[in-house]
Motif scaffolding. Structure first.
Motif, PDB file in Angstrom:
ATOM      1  N   VAL A   1       0.873  -1.298   0.103  1.00 41.22           N
ATOM      2  CA  VAL A   1       0.035  -0.076   0.132  1.00 41.22           C
ATOM      3  C   VAL A   1       0.771   1.330  -0.014  1.00 41.22           C
ATOM      4  O   VAL A   1       2.127   1.317   0.577  1.00 41.22           O
ATOM      5  CB  VAL A   1      -0.989   0.234   1.320  1.00 41.22           C
ATOM      6  N   THR A   2       0.228   2.096  -0.604  1.00 45.15           N
ATOM      7  CA  THR A   2       0.843   3.522  -0.635  1.00 45.15           C
ATOM      8  C   THR A   2      -0.210   4.601   0.119  1.00 45.15           C
ATOM      9  O   THR A   2      -1.229   4.440  -0.029  1.00 45.15           O
ATOM     10  CB  THR A   2       1.049   4.097  -1.861  1.00 45.15           C
ATOM     11  N   THR A   3       0.140   5.269   1.232  1.00 47.20           N
ATOM     12  CA  THR A   3      -0.729   5.970   1.965  1.00 47.20           C
ATOM     13  C   THR A   3      -0.731   7.418   1.887  1.00 47.20           C
ATOM     14  O   THR A   3       0.251   8.006   1.376  1.00 47.20           O
ATOM     15  CB  THR A   3      -0.534   5.613   3.679  1.00 47.20           C
ATOM     16  N   TYR A   4      -2.034   7.989   2.020  1.00 42.58           N
ATOM     17  CA  TYR A   4      -1.988   9.526   1.894  1.00 42.58           C
ATOM     18  C   TYR A   4      -2.890   9.735   2.979  1.00 42.58           C
ATOM     19  O   TYR A   4      -3.734   9.174   3.464  1.00 42.58           O
ATOM     20  CB  TYR A   4      -2.994   9.682   0.570  1.00 42.58           C
ATOM     21  N   PRO A   5      -2.866  11.135   3.305  1.00 41.80           N
ATOM     22  CA  PRO A   5      -3.753  11.630   4.323  1.00 41.80           C
ATOM     23  C   PRO A   5      -5.261  11.784   3.875  1.00 41.80           C
ATOM     24  O   PRO A   5      -5.285  11.739   2.572  1.00 41.80           O
ATOM     25  CB  PRO A   5      -3.314  12.932   4.750  1.00 41.80           C
TER      26      PRO A   5
ATOM     27  N   ALA B   1      -6.976  12.578  -0.801  1.00 42.46           N
ATOM     28  CA  ALA B   1      -7.598  11.899  -1.596  1.00 42.46           C
ATOM     29  C   ALA B   1      -7.694  12.398  -3.095  1.00 42.46           C
ATOM     30  O   ALA B   1      -7.708  11.479  -3.928  1.00 42.46           O
ATOM     31  CB  ALA B   1      -9.388  11.650  -1.009  1.00 42.46           C
ATOM     32  N   ASN B   2      -7.905  13.422  -3.487  1.00 46.91           N
ATOM     33  CA  ASN B   2      -7.812  13.979  -4.802  1.00 46.91           C
ATOM     34  C   ASN B   2      -6.512  13.639  -5.499  1.00 46.91           C
ATOM     35  O   ASN B   2      -6.683  13.200  -6.593  1.00 46.91           O
ATOM     36  CB  ASN B   2      -7.960  15.215  -4.887  1.00 46.91           C
ATOM     37  N   GLU B   3      -5.601  13.827  -4.733  1.00 46.10           N
ATOM     38  CA  GLU B   3      -4.172  13.434  -5.333  1.00 46.10           C
ATOM     39  C   GLU B   3      -4.036  11.993  -5.493  1.00 46.10           C
ATOM     40  O   GLU B   3      -3.479  11.363  -6.599  1.00 46.10           O
ATOM     41  CB  GLU B   3      -3.087  13.811  -4.339  1.00 46.10           C
ATOM     42  N   ALA B   4      -4.747  11.066  -4.605  1.00 41.07           N
ATOM     43  CA  ALA B   4      -4.578   9.611  -4.921  1.00 41.07           C
ATOM     44  C   ALA B   4      -5.564   9.297  -5.879  1.00 41.07           C
ATOM     45  O   ALA B   4      -5.048   8.417  -6.590  1.00 41.07           O
ATOM     46  CB  ALA B   4      -5.269   9.187  -3.509  1.00 41.07           C
ATOM     47  N   LEU B   5      -6.568   9.867  -6.067  1.00 39.80           N
ATOM     48  CA  LEU B   5      -7.461   9.643  -7.474  1.00 39.80           C
ATOM     49  C   LEU B   5      -6.729   9.836  -8.623  1.00 39.80           C
ATOM     50  O   LEU B   5      -6.854   9.115  -9.566  1.00 39.80           O
ATOM     51  CB  LEU B   5      -8.831  10.337  -7.272  1.00 39.80           C
ATOM     52  N   LEU B   6      -6.292  11.205  -8.800  1.00 39.24           N
ATOM     53  CA  LEU B   6      -5.521  11.603  -9.872  1.00 39.24           C
ATOM     54  C   LEU B   6      -4.490  10.548 -10.311  1.00 39.24           C
ATOM     55  O   LEU B   6      -4.119  10.053 -11.435  1.00 39.24           O
ATOM     56  CB  LEU B   6      -5.268  12.678  -9.926  1.00 39.24           C
ATOM     57  N   ALA B   7      -3.673  10.357  -9.274  1.00 37.58           N
ATOM     58  CA  ALA B   7      -2.850   9.385  -9.558  1.00 37.58           C
ATOM     59  C   ALA B   7      -3.017   7.714  -9.898  1.00 37.58           C
ATOM     60  O   ALA B   7      -2.586   7.369 -10.781  1.00 37.58           O
ATOM     61  CB  ALA B   7      -1.774   9.230  -8.166  1.00 37.58           C
ATOM     62  N   LEU B   8      -4.172   7.414  -9.456  1.00 33.11           N
ATOM     63  CA  LEU B   8      -4.833   6.131  -9.922  1.00 33.11           C
ATOM     64  C   LEU B   8      -5.089   6.192 -11.245  1.00 33.11           C
ATOM     65  O   LEU B   8      -5.163   5.279 -11.781  1.00 33.11           O
ATOM     66  CB  LEU B   8      -5.931   5.837  -8.831  1.00 33.11           C
ATOM     67  N   LYS B   9      -5.834   7.474 -11.524  1.00 31.57           N
ATOM     68  CA  LYS B   9      -6.425   7.450 -13.019  1.00 31.57           C
ATOM     69  C   LYS B   9      -5.192   7.363 -14.128  1.00 31.57           C
ATOM     70  O   LYS B   9      -5.419   6.760 -14.991  1.00 31.57           O
ATOM     71  CB  LYS B   9      -7.080   8.714 -13.107  1.00 31.57           C
ATOM     72  N   LYS B  10      -4.084   7.911 -13.592  1.00 31.93           N
ATOM     73  CA  LYS B  10      -2.685   7.892 -14.382  1.00 31.93           C
ATOM     74  C   LYS B  10      -2.581   6.361 -14.422  1.00 31.93           C
ATOM     75  O   LYS B  10      -1.720   5.738 -15.532  1.00 31.93           O
ATOM     76  CB  LYS B  10      -1.816   8.762 -13.913  1.00 31.93           C
TER      77      LYS B  10
ATOM     78  N   LEU C   1      -6.082   5.983   2.222  1.00 35.90           N
ATOM     79  CA  LEU C   1      -6.173   6.970   2.928  1.00 35.90           C
ATOM     80  C   LEU C   1      -6.035   6.632   4.282  1.00 35.90           C
ATOM     81  O   LEU C   1      -6.801   5.697   5.042  1.00 35.90           O
ATOM     82  CB  LEU C   1      -7.523   7.863   2.834  1.00 35.90           C
ATOM     83  N   HIS C   2      -5.073   7.100   5.133  1.00 33.07           N
ATOM     84  CA  HIS C   2      -4.824   6.786   6.503  1.00 33.07           C
ATOM     85  C   HIS C   2      -5.361   7.700   7.409  1.00 33.07           C
ATOM     86  O   HIS C   2      -4.402   8.983   7.460  1.00 33.07           O
ATOM     87  CB  HIS C   2      -3.333   6.406   6.600  1.00 33.07           C
ATOM     88  N   LEU C   3      -6.231   7.622   8.168  1.00 33.46           N
ATOM     89  CA  LEU C   3      -6.843   8.588   8.992  1.00 33.46           C
ATOM     90  C   LEU C   3      -6.233   8.561  10.586  1.00 33.46           C
ATOM     91  O   LEU C   3      -5.988   9.671  10.824  1.00 33.46           O
ATOM     92  CB  LEU C   3      -8.466   8.782   9.179  1.00 33.46           C
ATOM     93  N   SER C   4      -5.862   7.502  11.107  1.00 33.21           N
ATOM     94  CA  SER C   4      -5.219   7.777  12.602  1.00 33.21           C
ATOM     95  C   SER C   4      -4.446   6.670  12.553  1.00 33.21           C
ATOM     96  O   SER C   4      -4.566   5.501  12.025  1.00 33.21           O
ATOM     97  CB  SER C   4      -6.568   7.494  13.507  1.00 33.21           C
TER      98      SER C   4
END
Ligand SMILES: [Zn+2]
Ligand SMILES: [Zn+2]
Length: 350
Positions: A320-324, A328-337, A346-349
């Motif tokens: 996994v690669t985590t994001y705060p 989420a937007n950055e993660a989705l755009l990267a996923l689309k690429k 997304l890692h919340l706590s």
């Protein structure tokens, strides 16, 4: 017990459109923390996986049933409050919520173990608020205890890519020794490959993927042959799982199937950019000799449970690669690429 704040942060879809045109696709907002009604649980979200389906939702191929909508259907969190009538003693327990948020329980599909096909299927993060938030609600009967050995972030891809991948593998009806092909090698492919190696140790596995990175990752994980989408494998394949959003891999896969071979399409929607290729579907080349095509729709609770059990046994630990949350937007755009190793979460706590 955790103090439950009146408000929480959530990343929500307000408007549908192309991911690249919406700025930003999801909005970070502070909204009221929901209160659990009868048989519902309030879950404090620790981690939520990012799935290609969120892009399909935002772009309208499987749009949310209302707006704004909090997406996210691979959620791991702790039950912090039970609504009236809860009986399973899940308060304080770590649970997962998958794409199957609820089903009616009374229709012919629910009663025959195919609740994934229920006409009243409620999809998490599309028809009910999901896990791109600090808290969410879940139905007591539809959450999954998470085995202790599996961490929050590693568990999230098992709830979608893993569980749907497991279902598609079951639909392949493979016997040990029969060959398996995977076309597309994203979050689901890398988990399916590992499940297949465990369940069918003598089956050769071919992986068709566009990028060299994906192909070498597949080889690292034990694929016996890798090639580009249009390459011809060394021998015809008994069953192929397609996880791509396009049509070219479908045609290529049908051509690579052995007599009696099965193609299982694991994609909630196909994009229409190369749909015209279907006009080239040739009966003799692509379909003759009892080749068949099916799709995999949603998941049942037992797919999720069995996938979690299998993950424990193998053991299967997704990359996994985590994001705060606000990433989420950055993660989705990267996923689309595309072209990443494993899953985005997304890692919340902590
Ligand atoms: Zn998903
Ligand atoms: Zn039903």
């Amino acid at each position: 017990m955790t103090d439950i704040p009146d408000n929480m942060r959530a990343m929500r879809i307000h408007q549908l459109g192309s991911l690249n045109d919406l700025t930003p696709p999801l909005h970070l907002e502070t909204i009221s923390t929901p209160a659990p009604a009868s048989s519902e649980l309030l879950i404090q979200v620790h981690a939520c996986g990012v799935c290609h389906t969120e892009i399909d939702e935002i772009e309208g191929r499987t749009g949310p049933s209302e707006l704004p909508m909090t997406p996210g259907h691979q959620v791991v969190g702790t039950v912090v409050k039970e609504g009236p009538g809860c009986r399973l003693g899940l308060l304080g327990k770590r649970v997962g919520v998958a794409w199957i948020y609820a089903a009616c329980g009374a229709c012919e599909w629910c009663l025959s173990g195919r609740e994934n096909l229920c006409p009243q299927f409620v999809a998490c993060g599309r028809d009910a608020a999901g896990g791109y938030a600090e808290f969410m609600l879940g139905r007591e009967q539809f959450v999954h205890p998470i085995p202790e050995e599996i961490g929050d972030c590693e568990a999230t891809p098992l709830l979608c890519a893993g569980a749907v991948g497991y279902r598609s593998l079951r639909l392949c009806a493979l016997a040990n020794g029969q060959s398996l092909g995977l076309t597309g090698f994203g979050a689901s492919g890398h988990l399916v490959l590992q499940m297949a190696r465990f369940l069918y140790p003598d089956s050769p596995i071919s992986v068709f993927a566009r990028s060299e990175k994906e192909r070498s990752f597949a080889a690292e994980l034990g694929a016996t042959w890798t090639g580009d989408t249009t390459d011809t494998p060394p021998r015809a394949i008994d069953a192929i799982i397609d996880t791509t959003p396009a049509w070219l891999p479908v045609l290529c896969a049908m051509e690579s199937l052995a007599p009696g071979g099965r193609l299982v399409i694991n994609a909630i929607r196909k994009e229409d950019s190369d749909q015209n290729l279907l006009a080239g579907l040739d009966y003799e080349r692509h379909l003759w000799c009892e080749k068949s095509i099916s799709t995999v729709a949603n998941v049942t609770r037992s797919d999720v449970t069995q996938c979690l059990q299998l993950a424990q046994k193998i053991p299967l630990r997704p990359h996994v690669t985590t994001y705060p949350l606000e990433g989420a937007n950055e993660a989705l755009l990267a996923l689309k690429k595309g072209h990443i190793k494993g899953a985005r979460v997304l890692h919340l706590s902590p």
